[in-house]
Design an enzyme around this catalytic site. Structure first.
Site, short mmCIF file in Angstrom:
data_model
loop_
_atom_site.label_atom_id
_atom_site.label_comp_id
_atom_site.label_asym_id
_atom_site.label_seq_id
_atom_site.Cartn_x
_atom_site.Cartn_y
_atom_site.Cartn_z
N HIS A 2 -12.40 -11.53 -4.12
CA HIS A 2 -12.89 -10.15 -4.13
C HIS A 2 -14.12 -10.03 -5.05
O HIS A 2 -14.98 -9.17 -4.83
CB HIS A 2 -11.81 -9.18 -4.64
N ASP A 21 -11.02 -12.14 6.61
CA ASP A 21 -10.73 -11.25 5.49
C ASP A 21 -11.90 -10.27 5.41
O ASP A 21 -12.89 -10.38 6.14
CB ASP A 21 -10.56 -12.06 4.20
N ARG A 71 0.82 -1.22 0.00
CA ARG A 71 0.00 0.00 0.00
C ARG A 71 0.85 1.27 0.00
O ARG A 71 0.38 2.31 -0.43
CB ARG A 71 -0.93 0.01 1.22
#
Length: 338
Positions: free
Chosen positions: A178, A248, A73
Site C-alpha cells: 500500500h 489488487d 469491513r
C-alpha cells in the site's frame, strides 16, 4: 469498448448521482465496499439493493475484503472474525470446521447482498510481512494449502466464489505494498513453498486469483500485477490456471512509478489481468472509466460468471449457522479481536 472489467469503490453509505452515472458505464463490472460504506446491517442491505438495481440488464457485482482479524469491513452487528492463523489453531474435532466457518461467514455476506469475498489469503506466515502476518493460515505450506482449500469449499457451499491472494505470495517481503513497492530477492526455486497453497486450490478449480504488487527481481523486473511472465506464462501455462485474474488495487503506492491510471490499466491488461480494482479516489476512478472507453473489445477475453441472488433470512437462522457463528465469536473474544 472493453466492458465489464473494472471493480471500483464508492464513497459513502449510499450512492451519489455522480456515482450512479459512473457505475452505469459498461466498463464497470462491480463495486468493492469498505468500512466507509458500512453503518449497520440495515443500511448495508439498502446499499447493496441500490447497487444491484442500478443496471437491470447487466447487474453490478458487489465485492468485499472480509477476511478476519485486521481486514474485515463490516463489524458492528456482524460476525467478528479472528485472524485466520488463530482460527486454524482453535479448530478441534469437537468444534465447527474451517469449512463450516467459511460457509457461515459467506452465508451472512450473501444474505446482505455481497456477491464475492476476496478471501482466502494464501500467503505464508513468514513472520516478516507487516501487512500479511496473522492474515495467513500458517507458515507451513501444507497446513496453509489444506486450510485454504477447506475455506474455499465452505464458501462454495454457501454459493460464494473464492479468491486466492496474493499471487504468488506476499508473506516474505517486509514492506507494505500500500505504501511502497516491495522487492522479493529470492530465486524461483526458493519460493516453491509459497506457491504450494496456490497450486493446491488451482487444482481444485479456484474461481479467482488476486495478484501481488511485488517485484521478484531475480525472475522479472516488473511487479507481478503488470508482468506477462508471471500472469500469462507462469500462472496460465505453468500452473494451468483457467479462472479469473483480479489485480489488487491499481491506486496503491507500489505502482506509482508505472505512470497514470490509464498506463497501469493498459499494463495490467496486457500482462493478463481480467478484472482490475480501482478502489478509493473518485477522480482516479473517473479517469479509469474514461480511459476504458479507448480500449477495444479484443484487448482481452472478457471473463464473467453468474453471481447468485441474495439468500433469504431462513439461511441465517439454521442450527449450523448459529452454532458456527457462536464458535467464531468465541475465538474472537479469546484473542481479543473485537
Amino acid at each position: 469498448m472493453l466492458t465489464n472489467f473494472l471493480i471500483v469503490g464508492v464513497q459513502g453509505y449510499n450512492l451519489s448521482q455522480v456515482e450512479k452515472n459512473m457505475l452505469s458505464h459498461p466498463s464497470v463490472l462491480g463495486v468493492i465496499l469498505f468500512s466507509r460504506n458500512y453503518k449497520n446491517p440495515e443500511q448495508l442491505k439498502q446499499l447493496t439493493c441500490e447497487i444491484h438495481l442500478l443496471r437491470a440488464n447487466s447487474p453490478l457485482a458487489i465485492f468485499v475484503d472480509q477476511e478476519g482479524g485486521r481486514v474485515q469491513r463490516f463489524k458492528d452487528e456482524f460476525i467478528i472474525i479472528p485472524p485466520m492463523e488463530f482460527l486454524v489453531k482453535s479448530i478441534s474435532t469437537s468444534s465447527p470446521s474451517i469449512r463450516d466457518c467459511a460457509w457461515c461467514i459467506s452465508t451472512q455476506l450473501r444474505y446482505y447482498g455481497i456477491d464475492a469475498n476476496f478471501a482466502p489469503v494464501l500467503d505464508l506466515q513468514h513472520s516478516r510481512s507487516v501487512i500479511i502476518g496473522d492474515r495467513a493460515f500458517s507458515r507451513d505450506p501444507f497446513i496453509a494449502g489444506s486450510s485454504a482449500l477447506e475455506y474455499m469449499q465452505g464458501m462454495m457451499q454457501a454459493g460464494m466464489p473464492a479468491t486466492g491472494k496474493h499471487f504468488p505470495g506476499h508473506g516474505y517481503v517486509i514492506p507494505d505494498s500500500h505504501n511502497t513497492l516491495p522487492v522479493d530477492e529470492r530465486f524461483l526455486h526458493q519460493i516453491y513453498a509459497d506457491l504450494l497453497p496456490f497450486q493446491l486450490v488451482i487444482a481444485n478449480q479456484l474461481p479467482m486469483i488476486m495478484t501481488a504488487h511485488i517485484v521478484f527481481d531475480k525472475i522479472d523486473s516488473l511487479p507481478v500485477t503488470l508482468s506477462p511472465w508471471w500472469l500469462s506464462y507462469f500462472l496460465r501455462i505453468i500452473c494451468s490456471y483457467q479462472g479469473v485474474i483480479v489485480s489488487d488495487d491499481l491506486e496503491m503506492n507500489a505502482l506509482e512509478g508505472f505512470g497514470t491510471i490509464g498506463d497501469r490499466i493498459n499494463l495490467a491488461l496486457q500482462a493478463g489481468c481480467d478484472w482490475l480494482l480501482v478502489c478509493n479516489s473518485q477522480p482516479t476512478i473517473e479517469l479509469a472509466i474514461q480511459f476504458s472507453s479507448t480500449l477495444k473489445p479484443n484487448h482481452k477475453q472478457e471473463k464473467m460468471f453468474q453471481f447468485k441472488a441474495a439468500l433469504d433470512q431462513s439461511e441465517i437462522k439454521t442450527d449450523r449457522f448459529l452454532k458456527t457463528k457462536k464458535f467464531i465469536s468465541s475465538v474472537s473474544e479469546q484473542y481479543s479481536f473485537r
